[in-house]
Scaffold this active site. Structure first.
Site, PDB file in Angstrom:
ATOM      1  N   ASP A 224       0.841  -1.007  -0.164  1.00 39.46           N
ATOM      2  CA  ASP A 224      -0.137   0.030  -0.055  1.00 39.46           C
ATOM      3  C   ASP A 224       0.767   1.148  -0.126  1.00 39.46           C
ATOM      4  OD1 ASP A 224      -2.310   1.949   0.572  1.00 39.46           O
ATOM      5  OD2 ASP A 224      -3.409   0.080   0.848  1.00 39.46           O
ATOM      6  N   HIS A 247       2.046   2.037  -3.430  1.00 39.63           N
ATOM      7  CA  HIS A 247       1.301   3.128  -3.767  1.00 39.63           C
ATOM      8  C   HIS A 247       1.816   4.506  -3.634  1.00 39.63           C
ATOM      9  CE1 HIS A 247      -2.386  -0.155  -3.553  1.00 39.63           C
ATOM     10  NE2 HIS A 247      -1.293  -0.316  -4.016  1.00 39.63           N
TER      11      HIS A 247
END
Ligand SMILES: *[C@@H]1O[C@H](CO)[C@@H](O)[C@H](O)[C@H]1NC(C)=O
Length: 398
Positions: A224, A247
């Site tokens: 993430d 991310h």
């Protein structure tokens, strides 16, 4: 005879003075070795009590104190919270040469919010060490869409001041790796985060509601956000970071609540993003909120095959539920992108998708050079205002 006696007594005095001095020194920096307090580095004996015992000792000392964790694997078998409310000490050093291991059965910690947490502490420094949360089985459970627990954050500091985390490695967290929540003056340096690129919700470092947080020289590979920034964060400094997989670095998600503190004065410089989903992102929910983002400098970033190198997304509404009219109330202003270069994995390398209620304002692009498959990339602007200067490619749409 007299002389010998005199000499002997002065030697004795000297020796006793040395002992006194040594014991004073020892009492000035007492060390609590967790192994002396019952911890076992065998990877299977629950050592959490010994760690809490060391903490109680260090807290009870009015002098700077050290908690020492020798080499070895120490099972910390349940949620373990180091509470500072009654601490007399504001200079506790936790020196870790070993690894702290979470239970391999994710059900043990999976419903706890945290694995290891520090609450209401002042003046805690962690040097070295590895936290191995053994999260892979939980990620697998989640990927099968089974009924799995949410998972625990590996390390959290909350309501704390004057914290240092240096040279720590966090492996395979069930959820977020490191969380800084409602803290002041925190320095994270030389931190390593490592988890699989497809592991769910395993943010590297999350900062929320905190002021004066500095994150330096860290390497974050996860599933993430490498670094995520929540509401109420001010005076954040991020420098010399390697991010990927992951991310990217994200301010947000913000604006989930109608009343929310803003994010102000954020500097992110000298970051390399490698194969990440995003580079420099600001993300807000498409719903009413009084939140804001003000005064952000993104400087000196290298993008290597990044899907969304520069992105502001104010239309976040997962599942398209609970976002009436799809308009974000978060006001974004004063965001500068300077010296951002490299390659985009998609055609649109610069994407400003702002709120139609509050247009993004004072966006500055300066010396931006992003390409897609050796061609100039594209920029897209919706409800965004600002200026560009220097050489900017893709051509600015502001
Ligand atoms: C902005 O934050 C930095 C730390 O990141 C701090 O040194 C600086 O004083 C802050 N600026 C203002 C105007 O508060």
């Amino acid at each position: 005879m007299k002389m010998v006696q005199a000499m002997t007594s002065s030697v004795l005095t000297l020796v006793s003075m040395i002992f006194l001095y040594a014991s004073l020194l020892a009492s000035a920096t007492p060390t609590y070795n967790v192994v002396s307090l019952g911890a076992r580095g065998d990877g299977k004996t629950d050592s959490s009590k010994a760690f809490l015992c060391a903490w109680d000792g260090a807290c009870g000392s009015a002098y700077p104190a050290t908690i020492y964790v020798p080499q070895g694997r120490y099972l910390i078998a349940s949620k373990t919270i180091f509470v500072g409310d009654t601490c007399k000490n504001n200079a506790i050093t936790v020196h870790i040469d070993g690894t702290l291991v979470a239970p391999s059965d994710y059900n043990v910690l999976g419903h706890s919010h945290n694995w290891i947490a520090f609450e209401n502490v002042n003046g805690v420094s962690i040097y070295g060490g590895t936290l191995d949360a053994q999260g892979t089985a939980l990620w697998a459970c989640k990927s099968y869409g089974k009924n799995c627990p949410a998972g625990a954050t590996t390390l959290e500091f909350s309501n704390s001041n004057n914290v240092v985390v240096s040279g720590l490695t966090s492996l395979n967290s069930q959820m977020f790796h490191i969380v800084i929540n409602s803290c002041n003056n925190v320095k994270l340096q030389g931190v390593k985060v490592s988890a699989a690129g497809n592991s769910p919700n395993t943010d590297g470092i999350h900062v929320g509601g905190s002021s004066g947080v500095t994150i330096l020289s860290s390497k974050i590979a996860t599933g993430d956000d490498c670094i995520s920034v929540g509401p109420g964060t001010t005076n954040l400094w991020v420098e010399s970071i390697a991010c990927g997989p992951g991310h990217g670095i994200s301010i947000g998600s913000l604006g989930k609540d109608s009343q929310e503190s803003g994010v102000q004065n954020v500097t992110v410089k000298t970051v390399t993003f490698t194969g990440t989903q995003n580079g420099l992102r600001i993300k807000t929910w498409a719903k009413p909120s009084d939140g804001f983002v003000r005064g952000v400098l993104f400087q000196h970033a290298t993008m290597v095959n990044v899907q969304n190198p520069i992105i502001i997304d104010q239309n976040y509404c997962p599942g398209n539920t609970n976002c009436p009219n799809q308009v974000s109330g978060v006001k974004i202003s004063g965001v500068t992108y300077q010296d951002i270069h490299g390659t985009s994995a998609t055609e649109v390398a610069v994407n400003f998708d702002c709120s139609k209620q509050h247009r993004c304002s004072k966006i500055i692009l300066k010396d931006v050079h992003l390409t897609h498959m050796n061609q100039p990339a594209l920029a897209s602007c919706v409800n965004a205002e600002g200026t560009s200067c220097g050489s900017v490619q893709p051509t600015s749409c502001l």
